[in-house]
Design an enzyme around this catalytic site. Structure first.
Site, PDB file in Angstrom:
ATOM      1  N   PHE A 189      13.541 -51.731 -41.862  1.00  0.00           N
ATOM      2  CA  PHE A 189      13.514 -51.865 -42.531  1.00  0.00           C
ATOM      3  C   PHE A 189      13.673 -53.859 -42.699  1.00  0.00           C
ATOM      4  O   PHE A 189      14.941 -54.223 -41.982  1.00  0.00           O
ATOM      5  CB  PHE A 189      14.790 -51.976 -43.804  1.00  0.00           C
ATOM      6  N   SER A 191      15.582 -55.910 -43.841  1.00  0.00           N
ATOM      7  CA  SER A 191      16.361 -57.012 -43.520  1.00  0.00           C
ATOM      8  C   SER A 191      17.568 -56.652 -42.953  1.00  0.00           C
ATOM      9  O   SER A 191      19.009 -56.788 -42.585  1.00  0.00           O
ATOM     10  CB  SER A 191      17.886 -56.800 -45.134  1.00  0.00           C
ATOM     11  N   LYS A 192      16.994 -55.067 -41.645  1.00  0.00           N
ATOM     12  CA  LYS A 192      18.843 -54.677 -41.099  1.00  0.00           C
ATOM     13  C   LYS A 192      18.179 -55.088 -40.033  1.00  0.00           C
ATOM     14  O   LYS A 192      18.018 -56.448 -39.439  1.00  0.00           O
ATOM     15  CB  LYS A 192      17.621 -53.217 -40.329  1.00  0.00           C
ATOM     16  N   ASN A 193      19.181 -55.232 -38.874  1.00  0.00           N
ATOM     17  CA  ASN A 193      20.032 -55.667 -37.481  1.00  0.00           C
ATOM     18  C   ASN A 193      18.511 -55.862 -36.740  1.00  0.00           C
ATOM     19  O   ASN A 193      18.239 -57.107 -36.647  1.00  0.00           O
ATOM     20  CB  ASN A 193      21.508 -55.118 -37.391  1.00  0.00           C
TER      21      ASN A 193
END
Length: 385
Positions: A189, A191-193
């Protein structure tokens, strides 16, 4: 000062714009939109990065967790133990497969699943444990794997928030989170790292037979076109998202280091401030950032606000132009979809306390010192007023 973002995807994109744009255009020009070369190359590169035998890309992190459970052959009624304090996707897929979710409390220091609570929850129907590497901090995998071995259980790591974290075992050996259990899932997704520009996910395993089964499941149960050998789903990572992930993967360690650096600055500013408890690393039970390993990749930087009004702080930060989040405001055992008479409130003291105390501050690769100074000063001024 730049406008503060909870996650600054635009700022991150500007630094890799040329490569990302070129990679996306290449996919468009070749029209290999599904299961194209970018997907296969990303798969191989992620396998090498994680030092895992098999990466199977799929459409999103929730699918990844569901497909991992399908691949293990879990049956309706089988019990799966997981943490009460996490995002609903973890328990959602258990319920969707007509398995029986068994929610347990979490550790008060690191917020990950409590190993003693796992032991108490095991019954003859228990078939799997799903530890979540919450907020980017590795769960206690030594203990979890030992419990699983003793009771002949599967371990399915939910690594949606922890990609890139190193887990250091008691013997000193290191492995990436997501490569320790029998199988793992992750989310890409945005916003993940390690995030793409849409939805995406993957399953990891070192088990050859399980990987073969999962590869069929993600593609309608097919290994040969129009031959459906297992019951499957349609869950594929598209080539444009794979191209974005290929551009970002070589920078993942750099991204995680930037997050750790921001976390240290946050924690240094909050040191000694009454009513604020800062996050800690797995192997360091003091209130500091762990400096001896990379067990935390700070998908979120989450404080506990004790003996103060957390919700009023949320409102104050929003008024000052500082986004923040409460992850998570309602325990899973109190969610309407997952409420069950089996649960006793006395079994969830930590989770029930955390939902009233936690607050996550902006955390991303583009945070600068001026923003961190403003955020920390605003929090401290509110707490100490």
């Amino acid at each position: 000062m730049k406008k503060i973002q909870m996650v600054d995807l635009k700022g991150q994109y500007q630094n890799i714009k040329e490569q990302v744009d070129s990679s996306i255009m290449n996919v468009i020009e070749t029209t290999a939109f599904v299961n194209g070369p970018e997907v296969h190359e990303f798969q191989k590169e992620l396998e090498e990065y994680l030092d895992v035998k098999h990466v199977i890309p799929c459409a999103n992190g929730t699918d990844a967790l569901q497909i991992a459970m399908m691949g293990l052959g879990l049956k309706p009624g089988d019990e799966v133990i997981t943490a009460d304090f996490t995002f609903a996707a973890t328990v959602e897929v258990i319920a969707l497969l007509q398995l029986t979710p068994v929610l347990v409390d979490v550790d008060p220091v690191n917020f990950n699943i409590d190993v003693e609570a796992i032991k108490k929850a095991i019954t003859p129907k228990t078939k799997a444990i799903v530890p979540v590497h919450l907020f980017g901090l590795a769960a206690n995998m030594d203990e979890i794997m030992a419990i699983a071995k003793e009771h002949n259980l599967y371990v399915i790591e939910d690594n949606a928030q922890g990609i890139g974290a190193d887990y250091t075992s008691k013997d000193g050996s290191k492995k990436k989170t997501g490569t320790i259990g029998h199988v793992a899932s992750t989310s890409f997704f945005p916003s993940k790292n390690l995030g793409c520009y849409g939805d995406g996910g993957a399953i990891f395993t070192n088990d050859d037979a399980l990987a073969h089964t999962i590869r069929g499941i993600v593609n309608h149960g097919m290994y040969v076109r129009y031959h459906h050998d297992v019951v499957g789903v349609n869950s594929r990572l598209d080539s444009i998202q794979a191209a974005v992930l290929r551009a970002k993967l070589p920078l993942l360690d750099q991204y995680n280091a930037a997050r750790r650096n921001a976390a240290r600055k946050y924690s240094e500013a909050f040191a000694g401030i009454k009513n604020i408890i800062t996050p800690t690393g797995f192997c360091d039970n003091t209130q500091t950032i762990c400096d001896v390993c990379d067990c935390h990749v700070f998908h979120q930087y989450t404080l506990k606000i004790v003996n103060a009004d957390r919700d009023a702080l949320v409102n104050h930060l929003n008024e000052k132009g500082i986004p923040c989040g409460v992850y998570y405001p309602i325990p899973l055992h109190l969610q309407k979809a997952y409420a069950d008479e089996r649960y006793n409130e006395a079994d969830f003291p930590v989770t029930n306390q955390l939902v009233n105390e936690v607050i996550s501050l902006p955390m991303h690769t583009e945070l600068d010192d001026e923003q961190i100074d403003y955020i920390t000063k605003t929090v401290i001024d509110f707490i100490e007023k």
